[in-house]
Design a protein around this motif. Structure first.
Motif, PDB file in Angstrom:
ATOM      1  N   LYS A 330      25.415  12.392 -24.553  1.00 41.00           N
ATOM      2  CA  LYS A 330      24.857  13.736 -24.667  1.00 41.00           C
ATOM      3  C   LYS A 330      25.721  14.646 -25.517  1.00 41.00           C
ATOM      4  O   LYS A 330      25.219  15.339 -26.416  1.00 41.00           O
ATOM      5  CB  LYS A 330      24.684  14.352 -23.272  1.00 41.00           C
ATOM      6  N   GLU A 331      27.011  14.663 -25.261  1.00 42.76           N
ATOM      7  CA  GLU A 331      27.896  15.589 -25.956  1.00 42.76           C
ATOM      8  C   GLU A 331      28.498  14.988 -27.221  1.00 42.76           C
ATOM      9  O   GLU A 331      28.656  15.677 -28.222  1.00 42.76           O
ATOM     10  CB  GLU A 331      29.026  16.038 -25.015  1.00 42.76           C
ATOM     11  N   GLY A 332      28.844  13.712 -27.155  1.00 42.96           N
ATOM     12  CA  GLY A 332      29.523  13.100 -28.291  1.00 42.96           C
ATOM     13  C   GLY A 332      28.627  12.319 -29.209  1.00 42.96           C
ATOM     14  O   GLY A 332      29.070  11.848 -30.260  1.00 42.96           O
ATOM     15  N   LEU A 333      27.355  12.151 -28.844  1.00 41.67           N
ATOM     16  CA  LEU A 333      26.404  11.375 -29.640  1.00 41.67           C
ATOM     17  C   LEU A 333      26.921   9.956 -29.874  1.00 41.67           C
ATOM     18  O   LEU A 333      26.768   9.383 -30.952  1.00 41.67           O
ATOM     19  CB  LEU A 333      26.116  12.068 -30.975  1.00 41.67           C
ATOM     20  N   ILE A 334      27.548   9.398 -28.821  1.00 43.45           N
ATOM     21  CA  ILE A 334      28.070   8.032 -28.860  1.00 43.45           C
ATOM     22  C   ILE A 334      27.144   7.138 -28.056  1.00 43.45           C
ATOM     23  O   ILE A 334      26.878   7.395 -26.878  1.00 43.45           O
ATOM     24  CB  ILE A 334      29.487   7.964 -28.283  1.00 43.45           C
ATOM     25  N   HIS A 335      26.648   6.084 -28.688  1.00 42.30           N
ATOM     26  CA  HIS A 335      25.689   5.209 -28.050  1.00 42.30           C
ATOM     27  C   HIS A 335      26.276   3.807 -27.913  1.00 42.30           C
ATOM     28  O   HIS A 335      26.569   3.150 -28.922  1.00 42.30           O
ATOM     29  CB  HIS A 335      24.394   5.144 -28.863  1.00 42.30           C
ATOM     30  N   PHE A 336      26.469   3.353 -26.677  1.00 46.29           N
ATOM     31  CA  PHE A 336      26.859   1.967 -26.426  1.00 46.29           C
ATOM     32  C   PHE A 336      25.595   1.117 -26.354  1.00 46.29           C
ATOM     33  O   PHE A 336      24.661   1.446 -25.618  1.00 46.29           O
ATOM     34  CB  PHE A 336      27.651   1.853 -25.124  1.00 46.29           C
ATOM     35  N   ILE A 337      25.578   0.036 -27.127  1.00 42.72           N
ATOM     36  CA  ILE A 337      24.394  -0.821 -27.213  1.00 42.72           C
ATOM     37  C   ILE A 337      24.802  -2.245 -26.854  1.00 42.72           C
ATOM     38  O   ILE A 337      25.571  -2.885 -27.592  1.00 42.72           O
ATOM     39  CB  ILE A 337      23.788  -0.777 -28.633  1.00 42.72           C
ATOM     40  N   ARG A 338      24.316  -2.720 -25.710  1.00 42.72           N
ATOM     41  CA  ARG A 338      24.660  -4.061 -25.258  1.00 42.72           C
ATOM     42  C   ARG A 338      23.683  -5.068 -25.849  1.00 42.72           C
ATOM     43  O   ARG A 338      22.471  -4.936 -25.724  1.00 42.72           O
ATOM     44  CB  ARG A 338      24.621  -4.135 -23.729  1.00 42.72           C
ATOM     45  N   VAL A 339      24.239  -6.076 -26.508  1.00 39.21           N
ATOM     46  CA  VAL A 339      23.430  -7.107 -27.162  1.00 39.21           C
ATOM     47  C   VAL A 339      23.188  -8.245 -26.173  1.00 39.21           C
ATOM     48  O   VAL A 339      24.141  -8.874 -25.695  1.00 39.21           O
ATOM     49  CB  VAL A 339      24.127  -7.632 -28.433  1.00 39.21           C
ATOM     50  N   GLU A 340      21.935  -8.496 -25.870  1.00 34.29           N
ATOM     51  CA  GLU A 340      21.575  -9.579 -24.960  1.00 34.29           C
ATOM     52  C   GLU A 340      21.320 -10.862 -25.746  1.00 34.29           C
ATOM     53  O   GLU A 340      20.878 -10.835 -26.896  1.00 34.29           O
ATOM     54  CB  GLU A 340      20.328  -9.201 -24.156  1.00 34.29           C
TER      55      GLU A 340
END
Length: 406
Positions: A330-340
């Motif tokens: 929300k604040e940092g615009l950091i998106h963790f994306i887990r690869v399945e």
């Protein structure tokens, strides 16, 4: 703004008609900056090896796509289950600018170390020559956005260049591609540690060329994609540049012209990254930060064991709290994306070989969209981590009006 007709080739996700005529080539030029020692044949530079060079070089590499002509290439261009168009080959390397070796000679005057004028003037001449080449490329292509790629350990010069060529092509050739190639590729049981040390060696040169680009009024945005240990090289360089901008009273995003940052299989200490992402507000220099993680990444598990510290690219459920992850998004615009579905022999190189990951990276670069919308249909789990399934739609036709208006 009205949607231009037929921008996307029917049945594919490739915006062929939007590619400028000057870039419709099956042997495009990929620009590069490197501090690898050059390799020569009969006195001519034909490539770059794994040894370090104290002199930074800029040039262009011709990359051959496996197609007869542009129409043939376009007809086969879509992110299919193989993730690539064909085998890409570097056919020619041309060095255009060679900077002076650093450190430059200096002397002490009034309590300060000052670079000798002749040396400073010579280095500045290299800077101006580099910027002139970038300026000419902007004029030739009409693109003012730079796309930078930095490779990881055990990568040769050619691998970094062809990987960028692949990303740049799928992203629609709507930027100027520039590979930063550092002296990786050391062999033997200690090769990993030697490569890591070479990455530290290259941080200065990374800062230099990023600064030279940001200084140019013709450059609008700089997107950066980094893989494995290359993430350490660029984030360390960016961190130091961010601190410089803040010390000058300049917002880092404006001073550095940084756009989207993509970190894939990041070989970075999780504790260190927590400090930078949270305490040092690293992410405020970017439009968004996408961090692709794979808990089954075998190479990062080994790296974590050897360094006795968890790696961010193999993020586990307890490394960040759900509250922290939601705050970062929300604040940092950091998106963790887990690869399945990336727990096989390609568990570390998945971003090059997993078509779902390649598709999402391409859409992030092309559309500037955040994950979770219609342009990037990722799902979020209960821990606020985005999940990239193997069946991620590979051939999306984005609503161009939405993309343009964003």
């Amino acid at each position: 703004m009205a949607t231009p007709p037929n921008l996307y080739l029917e049945g594919t996700n490739y915006p062929a008609p939007a590619v400028p005529a000057v870039l419709r080539s099956v042997t495009p030029q990929i620009l590069f900056v490197t501090d690898r020692e050059p390799e020569r044949t009969e006195g001519r530079i034909t490539g770059y090896g794994r040894d370090r060079s104290s002199a930074m070089a800029f040039g262009a590499a011709s990359v051959q796509f496996g197609a007869d002509d542009w129409d043939d290439l376009v007809a086969r261009t879509h992110v299919d289950r193989n993730g690539r168009i064909s085998r890409l080959t570097v056919t020619k390397v041309e060095e255009k600018v060679r900077f002076d070796s650093v450190p430059l000679p200096n002397h002490r005057l009034d309590g300060e170390l000052r670079v000798e004028k002749a040396a400073a003037d010579s280095y500045d001449a290299g800077r101006k020559a580099f910027q002139a080449q970038i300026r000419a490329e902007i004029a030739r292509t009409g693109h003012r956005r730079i796309l930078i790629y930095t490779h990881g350990v055990a990568n040769e010069f050619e691998t970094g260049v062809t990987t960028l060529a692949n990303l740049w092509h799928f992203a629609g050739r709507d930027s100027i591609p520039l590979a930063f190639s550092w002296p990786a590729g050391n062999r033997g049981p200690l090769g990993y540690f030697r490569d890591r040390a070479s990455g530290d060696f290259s941080v200065y040169h990374a800062k230099e060329f990023l600064t030279m680009l940001a200084e140019m009024p013709e450059v609008e945005d700089i997107d950066i994609v980094a893989h494995s240990r290359g993430t350490g090289v660029v984030t360390q360089a960016l961190r130091e540049l961010i601190l410089v901008q803040r010390a000058r009273g300049v917002r880092p995003k404006l001073g550095l012209k940084t756009g989207t940052l993509i970190l894939a299989a990041a070989d970075l200490d999780t504790g260190v990254m927590r400090q930078r992402l949270l305490t040092e507000r690293f992410s405020e220099a970017f439009e968004q930060v996408n961090i692709y993680v794979n808990p089954d990444d075998l190479a990062l598990k080994l790296s974590g064991f050897l360094t006795n510290s968890a790696r961010i690219g193999a993020l586990k459920q307890d490394d960040f709290s759900t509250k922290e992850l939601k705050g970062l998004a929300k604040e940092g615009l950091i998106h963790f994306i887990r690869v399945e579905g990336a727990g096989n022999a390609n568990s570390h190189s998945y971003f090059r070989e997993n078509p779902a990951v390649l598709s999402d990276i391409v859409l992030a670069l092309r559309t500037r969209a955040f994950p979770g919308g219609t342009l990037r249909p990722l799902e979020q789990d209960e821990d606020a981590v985005w999940v990239l399934q193997p069946n991620y739609p590979l051939e999306r036709l984005p609503d161009l009006a939405t993309v343009i208006d964003r």
